[in-house]
Scaffold this motif. Structure first.
Motif, PDB file in Angstrom:
ATOM      1  N   GLY A  24      10.059 -29.617 -57.878  1.00  0.00           N
ATOM      2  CA  GLY A  24       8.732 -29.690 -56.907  1.00  0.00           C
ATOM      3  C   GLY A  24       8.701 -30.600 -55.737  1.00  0.00           C
ATOM      4  O   GLY A  24       7.903 -30.406 -54.869  1.00  0.00           O
ATOM      5  N   GLU A  25      10.097 -30.948 -55.390  1.00  0.00           N
ATOM      6  CA  GLU A  25      10.128 -31.804 -54.016  1.00  0.00           C
ATOM      7  C   GLU A  25      11.346 -31.084 -53.047  1.00  0.00           C
ATOM      8  O   GLU A  25      12.259 -30.586 -53.449  1.00  0.00           O
ATOM      9  N   PRO A  26      10.970 -30.947 -52.048  1.00  0.00           N
ATOM     10  CA  PRO A  26      12.010 -30.625 -51.012  1.00  0.00           C
ATOM     11  C   PRO A  26      13.365 -31.222 -50.902  1.00  0.00           C
ATOM     12  O   PRO A  26      13.387 -32.711 -50.933  1.00  0.00           O
ATOM     13  N   ARG A  27      14.495 -30.514 -50.773  1.00  0.00           N
ATOM     14  CA  ARG A  27      15.628 -31.171 -50.660  1.00  0.00           C
ATOM     15  C   ARG A  27      16.756 -30.528 -49.862  1.00  0.00           C
ATOM     16  O   ARG A  27      16.733 -29.088 -49.760  1.00  0.00           O
ATOM     17  N   ARG A  28      17.720 -31.267 -48.993  1.00  0.00           N
ATOM     18  CA  ARG A  28      18.693 -30.597 -48.545  1.00  0.00           C
ATOM     19  C   ARG A  28      19.786 -30.780 -48.728  1.00  0.00           C
ATOM     20  O   ARG A  28      20.119 -32.006 -49.209  1.00  0.00           O
ATOM     21  N   VAL A  29      20.622 -30.015 -48.893  1.00  0.00           N
ATOM     22  CA  VAL A  29      21.959 -29.866 -49.696  1.00  0.00           C
ATOM     23  C   VAL A  29      23.288 -29.087 -48.722  1.00  0.00           C
ATOM     24  O   VAL A  29      22.771 -28.374 -47.983  1.00  0.00           O
TER      25      VAL A  29
ATOM     26  N   SER B 288      27.184 -25.975 -55.387  1.00  0.00           N
ATOM     27  CA  SER B 288      27.043 -25.324 -56.592  1.00  0.00           C
ATOM     28  C   SER B 288      25.831 -26.025 -57.370  1.00  0.00           C
ATOM     29  O   SER B 288      25.476 -27.202 -57.008  1.00  0.00           O
ATOM     30  N   ILE B 289      25.235 -25.440 -58.188  1.00  0.00           N
ATOM     31  CA  ILE B 289      24.310 -26.294 -59.044  1.00  0.00           C
ATOM     32  C   ILE B 289      24.785 -27.654 -59.800  1.00  0.00           C
ATOM     33  O   ILE B 289      24.283 -28.627 -59.659  1.00  0.00           O
ATOM     34  N   ALA B 290      26.045 -27.611 -60.035  1.00  0.00           N
ATOM     35  CA  ALA B 290      26.694 -28.911 -60.827  1.00  0.00           C
ATOM     36  C   ALA B 290      26.754 -29.870 -59.597  1.00  0.00           C
ATOM     37  O   ALA B 290      26.830 -31.050 -59.910  1.00  0.00           O
ATOM     38  N   ASP B 291      27.223 -29.266 -58.293  1.00  0.00           N
ATOM     39  CA  ASP B 291      27.421 -30.440 -57.347  1.00  0.00           C
ATOM     40  C   ASP B 291      26.176 -31.113 -57.040  1.00  0.00           C
ATOM     41  O   ASP B 291      26.056 -32.270 -56.914  1.00  0.00           O
ATOM     42  N   LEU B 292      24.684 -30.390 -56.996  1.00  0.00           N
ATOM     43  CA  LEU B 292      23.590 -30.822 -56.864  1.00  0.00           C
ATOM     44  C   LEU B 292      23.262 -31.618 -57.996  1.00  0.00           C
ATOM     45  O   LEU B 292      22.947 -32.973 -57.702  1.00  0.00           O
ATOM     46  N   VAL B 293      23.528 -31.676 -59.129  1.00  0.00           N
ATOM     47  CA  VAL B 293      23.216 -32.408 -60.539  1.00  0.00           C
ATOM     48  C   VAL B 293      23.859 -33.676 -60.276  1.00  0.00           C
ATOM     49  O   VAL B 293      23.561 -34.912 -60.417  1.00  0.00           O
TER      50      VAL B 293
ATOM     51  N   LEU C  31      23.211 -37.207 -62.222  1.00  0.00           N
ATOM     52  CA  LEU C  31      23.011 -36.923 -63.295  1.00  0.00           C
ATOM     53  C   LEU C  31      24.422 -36.132 -64.018  1.00  0.00           C
ATOM     54  O   LEU C  31      25.090 -35.725 -63.063  1.00  0.00           O
ATOM     55  N   ASP C  32      24.615 -36.245 -65.100  1.00  0.00           N
ATOM     56  CA  ASP C  32      25.974 -35.603 -65.766  1.00  0.00           C
ATOM     57  C   ASP C  32      25.648 -34.042 -65.795  1.00  0.00           C
ATOM     58  O   ASP C  32      24.571 -33.895 -66.923  1.00  0.00           O
ATOM     59  N   PRO C  33      26.146 -33.190 -65.391  1.00  0.00           N
ATOM     60  CA  PRO C  33      25.917 -31.748 -65.888  1.00  0.00           C
ATOM     61  C   PRO C  33      25.981 -31.418 -66.957  1.00  0.00           C
ATOM     62  O   PRO C  33      25.421 -30.294 -67.319  1.00  0.00           O
ATOM     63  N   LYS C  34      26.559 -32.242 -67.979  1.00  0.00           N
ATOM     64  CA  LYS C  34      26.594 -31.804 -69.305  1.00  0.00           C
ATOM     65  C   LYS C  34      25.522 -32.054 -70.109  1.00  0.00           C
ATOM     66  O   LYS C  34      25.333 -31.700 -71.303  1.00  0.00           O
ATOM     67  N   LYS C  35      24.856 -32.929 -69.366  1.00  0.00           N
ATOM     68  CA  LYS C  35      23.581 -33.585 -70.204  1.00  0.00           C
ATOM     69  C   LYS C  35      22.292 -33.104 -69.569  1.00  0.00           C
ATOM     70  O   LYS C  35      21.177 -33.730 -69.453  1.00  0.00           O
ATOM     71  N   VAL C  36      21.887 -31.835 -68.861  1.00  0.00           N
ATOM     72  CA  VAL C  36      20.924 -31.388 -68.233  1.00  0.00           C
ATOM     73  C   VAL C  36      20.630 -29.929 -68.652  1.00  0.00           C
ATOM     74  O   VAL C  36      21.457 -29.182 -69.106  1.00  0.00           O
ATOM     75  N   ALA C  37      19.317 -29.627 -68.542  1.00  0.00           N
ATOM     76  CA  ALA C  37      19.106 -28.133 -68.492  1.00  0.00           C
ATOM     77  C   ALA C  37      18.539 -27.712 -67.300  1.00  0.00           C
ATOM     78  O   ALA C  37      17.713 -28.776 -66.535  1.00  0.00           O
TER      79      ALA C  37
ATOM     80  N   ALA D 102      28.980 -24.768 -62.411  1.00  0.00           N
ATOM     81  CA  ALA D 102      29.884 -24.881 -61.559  1.00  0.00           C
ATOM     82  C   ALA D 102      30.032 -23.727 -60.700  1.00  0.00           C
ATOM     83  O   ALA D 102      30.418 -23.881 -59.436  1.00  0.00           O
ATOM     84  N   ASP D 103      29.512 -22.527 -61.115  1.00  0.00           N
ATOM     85  CA  ASP D 103      30.004 -21.345 -60.806  1.00  0.00           C
ATOM     86  C   ASP D 103      28.869 -20.764 -59.742  1.00  0.00           C
ATOM     87  O   ASP D 103      29.068 -19.714 -58.849  1.00  0.00           O
ATOM     88  N   VAL D 104      27.601 -21.302 -59.973  1.00  0.00           N
ATOM     89  CA  VAL D 104      26.537 -20.650 -59.317  1.00  0.00           C
ATOM     90  C   VAL D 104      26.150 -21.479 -57.908  1.00  0.00           C
ATOM     91  O   VAL D 104      25.904 -22.721 -57.981  1.00  0.00           O
ATOM     92  N   SER D 105      26.341 -20.691 -56.796  1.00  0.00           N
ATOM     93  CA  SER D 105      26.153 -21.321 -55.594  1.00  0.00           C
ATOM     94  C   SER D 105      24.874 -21.083 -55.267  1.00  0.00           C
ATOM     95  O   SER D 105      24.081 -20.226 -55.506  1.00  0.00           O
ATOM     96  N   LEU D 106      24.218 -22.645 -54.506  1.00  0.00           N
ATOM     97  CA  LEU D 106      22.818 -22.407 -54.180  1.00  0.00           C
ATOM     98  C   LEU D 106      22.681 -21.779 -52.754  1.00  0.00           C
ATOM     99  O   LEU D 106      23.684 -21.670 -52.139  1.00  0.00           O
ATOM    100  N   SER D 107      21.526 -21.048 -52.696  1.00  0.00           N
ATOM    101  CA  SER D 107      20.998 -20.428 -51.434  1.00  0.00           C
ATOM    102  C   SER D 107      19.836 -20.908 -51.014  1.00  0.00           C
ATOM    103  O   SER D 107      18.886 -21.792 -51.557  1.00  0.00           O
TER     104      SER D 107
END
Length: 70
Positions: free
Chosen positions: A11-16, A21-26, A31-37, A51-56
């Motif tokens: 719910g908050e704006p963020r710049r990356v 990837s999602i793993a990079d963001l996490v 946070l540990d990417p192995k311990k999130v949903a 780690a494979d999904v690039s953010l857009s």
């Protein structure tokens, strides 16, 4: 300066950085990417693909992390 994209995370704006990837963001929010949903644009992202999904630009993510305790 590296190119950045705008997202909404929990719910908050963020710049990356562009190409993250999602793993990079996490990992970048401590946070540990192995311990999130993660919900990515309304769909649950399988943990094995984070780690494979690039953010857009404009992506919307909800990240929930697991907390243990007793």
């Amino acid at each position: 300066m590296a190119a950045e994209i705008s997202l909404i995370v929990n719910g908050e704006p963020r710049r990356v950085a562009f190409g993250s990837s999602i793993a990079d963001l996490v990992a970048g929010i401590g946070l540990d990417p192995k311990k999130v949903a993660v919900e990515h644009n309304g769909e649950i992202a399988p943990r094995s693909t984070l780690a494979d999904v690039s953010l857009s630009e404009g992506d919307v993510l909800e990240i929930v992390h697991f907390v243990g305790g007793g």
